[in-house]
Design a protein around this motif. Structure first.
Motif, mmCIF file in Angstrom:
data_model
loop_
_atom_site.group_PDB
_atom_site.id
_atom_site.type_symbol
_atom_site.label_atom_id
_atom_site.label_comp_id
_atom_site.label_asym_id
_atom_site.label_seq_id
_atom_site.Cartn_x
_atom_site.Cartn_y
_atom_site.Cartn_z
ATOM 1 N N THR A 20 39.431 -9.745 17.950
ATOM 2 C CA THR A 20 38.177 -10.264 17.379
ATOM 3 C C THR A 20 37.812 -9.492 16.112
ATOM 4 O O THR A 20 37.387 -10.081 15.112
ATOM 5 C CB THR A 20 37.030 -10.168 18.399
ATOM 6 O OG1 THR A 20 37.480 -10.726 19.632
ATOM 7 C CG2 THR A 20 35.803 -10.910 17.925
ATOM 8 N N MET A 65 29.577 -7.415 19.741
ATOM 9 C CA MET A 65 30.678 -7.400 20.721
ATOM 10 C C MET A 65 30.491 -6.215 21.660
ATOM 11 O O MET A 65 30.257 -5.098 21.218
ATOM 12 C CB MET A 65 31.984 -7.263 19.917
ATOM 13 C CG MET A 65 33.256 -7.221 20.715
ATOM 14 S SD MET A 65 34.716 -7.424 19.629
ATOM 15 C CE MET A 65 34.977 -5.730 19.068
ATOM 16 N N GLY A 66 30.611 -6.477 22.967
ATOM 17 C CA GLY A 66 30.474 -5.414 23.963
ATOM 18 C C GLY A 66 29.195 -5.574 24.750
ATOM 19 O O GLY A 66 28.141 -5.885 24.188
ATOM 20 N N ASP A 91 31.850 -3.054 29.014
ATOM 21 C CA ASP A 91 32.951 -2.802 28.062
ATOM 22 C C ASP A 91 32.469 -2.237 26.730
ATOM 23 O O ASP A 91 33.176 -2.339 25.732
ATOM 24 C CB ASP A 91 33.723 -4.105 27.828
ATOM 25 C CG ASP A 91 32.854 -5.193 27.219
ATOM 26 O OD1 ASP A 91 31.617 -5.027 27.226
ATOM 27 O OD2 ASP A 91 33.387 -6.195 26.736
ATOM 28 N N VAL A 112 26.109 -3.726 20.187
ATOM 29 C CA VAL A 112 26.423 -4.008 21.589
ATOM 30 C C VAL A 112 25.194 -4.595 22.267
ATOM 31 O O VAL A 112 24.063 -4.199 21.999
ATOM 32 C CB VAL A 112 26.926 -2.749 22.340
ATOM 33 C CG1 VAL A 112 28.316 -2.358 21.856
ATOM 34 C CG2 VAL A 112 25.968 -1.577 22.200
ATOM 35 N N ALA A 154 34.569 -1.865 23.126
ATOM 36 C CA ALA A 154 34.146 -2.692 21.991
ATOM 37 C C ALA A 154 33.864 -1.808 20.775
ATOM 38 O O ALA A 154 34.222 -2.155 19.645
ATOM 39 C CB ALA A 154 32.913 -3.513 22.371
ATOM 40 N N SER A 168 33.075 -2.767 17.030
ATOM 41 C CA SER A 168 31.779 -3.420 17.195
ATOM 42 C C SER A 168 30.686 -2.695 16.408
ATOM 43 O O SER A 168 30.670 -1.467 16.331
ATOM 44 C CB SER A 168 31.401 -3.420 18.682
ATOM 45 O OG SER A 168 30.050 -3.825 18.840
ATOM 46 N N HIS A 189 39.349 -7.170 22.129
ATOM 47 C CA HIS A 189 38.313 -6.768 21.167
ATOM 48 C C HIS A 189 38.918 -6.508 19.786
ATOM 49 O O HIS A 189 38.317 -6.841 18.762
ATOM 50 C CB HIS A 189 37.604 -5.503 21.653
ATOM 51 C CG HIS A 189 36.645 -5.740 22.785
ATOM 52 N ND1 HIS A 189 35.864 -6.874 22.888
ATOM 53 C CD2 HIS A 189 36.318 -4.976 23.860
ATOM 54 C CE1 HIS A 189 35.097 -6.786 23.971
ATOM 55 N NE2 HIS A 189 35.362 -5.649 24.584
#
Ligand SMILES: *Cc1c(COP(=O)(O)O)cnc(C)c1O
Length: 232
Positions: free
Chosen positions: A184, A205-206, A210, A222, A214, A219, A181
Motif C-alpha cells: 500500500t 493505515m493501521g 497492526d 493510525v 503499519a 503510515s 502494508h
C-alpha cells in the motif's frame, strides 16, 4: 474514566515506540481516535488528554456527537473524520459536518460531497480508500483504478485530495501483514509521483492490532478504536 486516560496514554506510547524503532521522525504519525459506538463522555475524556482527531463510521451517529461537542467550548475545535462507507443519501450530512473523509471509493460520492460542501467551510479533506488485498466485493478501488479516480477527485473544487486509506484483512503472520502494508505504501508513493502538484501527505493505515507494522511500512495516520475506548 481514569482507565480511559491510561489506555490513551498507552496508545500514544506505542506509537512513539514504533516510530522510533523504525528510525522515523518523532511526531510523524498522527493518531485518529476511533470513537464509533462510544458516547460523548468518553470523547470528552480523551479530548481532555489533548487528542484532537476523532473518527466515526456511522454517519448519523457521528453527526449527533459532532453537533453536541461543537457546542461546548472545550471540544469545539475537535477535528472529525468520516471513515465508514457513505451512501448517496448521506453525503449532505457528511459534507456539512465532517472535516475529513477517508473512505472515498467512487467518483459519484466525491462529486456530491464537493457540490454539497457549504461555502463557509474550508474544503473537505479526503483520502481515497484502496483495496490492496481483497476481491471485487471489498470496499475500495483497486491500485489499477486509483489514478483515474485520484485525477477526477483532485479536480473537484470543494475537496482537497490528501492521500490514501486502507483496511487490509487481518493477518496472523506479521511478515505477511507488513508486506501488505508495504505494498500500500508503494502504491501511495507511486501516486505522489504521478500527481506531483497535489499534496498527498497522508497514508491512513493501521488499527489497534497492526499499528506498529503499519508505522514501519510508512503510515502517517493510525486509526485506533479498541485500544483506547475498549471493546465494542
Ligand atoms: C473500527 C475501525 C477502526 C478502529 O479499529 P480498532 O481495531 O478498534 O482499532 C479503524 N478504521 C476503520 C475504518 C474502522 O471501521
Amino acid at each position: 474514566m481514569e482507565i480511559l486516560v491510561q489506555h490513551y496514554q498507552a496508545v500514544c506510547e506505542r506509537i512513539t515506540q514504533a516510530t522510533k524503532a523504525c528510525g522515523r521522525e518523532a511526531g510523524s504519525v498522527r493518531l485518529l481516535a476511533v470513537s464509533k459506538t462510544f458516547g460523548v463522555d468518553a470523547i470528552r475524556t480523551v479530548a481532555a488528554c489533548g487528542q484532537v482527531d476523532f473518527g466515526e463510521n456511522y454517519i448519523q451517529e457521528g453527526v449527533e456527537k459532532i453537533q453536541q461537542l461543537r457546542a461546548e467550548p472545550a471540544t469545539a475545535a475537535l477535528v472529525w473524520h468520516c471513515i465508514g462507507p457513505i451512501q448517496s443519501n448521506k453525503t449532505r450530512l457528511v459534507a456539512e459536518h465532517f472535516d475529513w473523509v477517508h473512505s472515498i471509493d467512487r467518483l459519484k460520492i466525491a462529486q456530491r460531497l464537493s457540490e454539497q460542501r457549504p461555502e463557509h467551510l474550508p474544503p473537505l479533506q479526503v483520502c481515497l480508500q484502496v483495496n490492496i488485498d481483497g476481491g471485487p466485493t471489498k470496499s475500495g478501488v483497486t491500485p489499477e483504478e486509483l489514478l483515474d479516480l485520484a485525477q477526477a477527485v483532485a479536480s473537484l473544487p470543494r475537496l482537497r485530495l490528501r492521500g490514501l486509506m486502507t483496511i487490509p484483512d487481518p493477518h496472523p503472520d506479521e511478515a505477511a501483514m507488513l508486506a501488505v502494508h508495504q505494498r500500500t505504501a508503494q502504491v501511495w508513493r507511486q501516486l505522489q509521483s504521478q500527481l506531483p502538484d497535489q499534496t498527498l501527505d497522508v497514508l491512513s493505515m493501521g488499527m489497534t492490532a497492526d499499528l506498529a507494522l503499519a508505522i514501519e511500512a510508512g503510515s502517517t495516520l493510525v486509526r485506533v478504536g479498541t485500544a483506547i475506548f475498549g471493546r465494542r
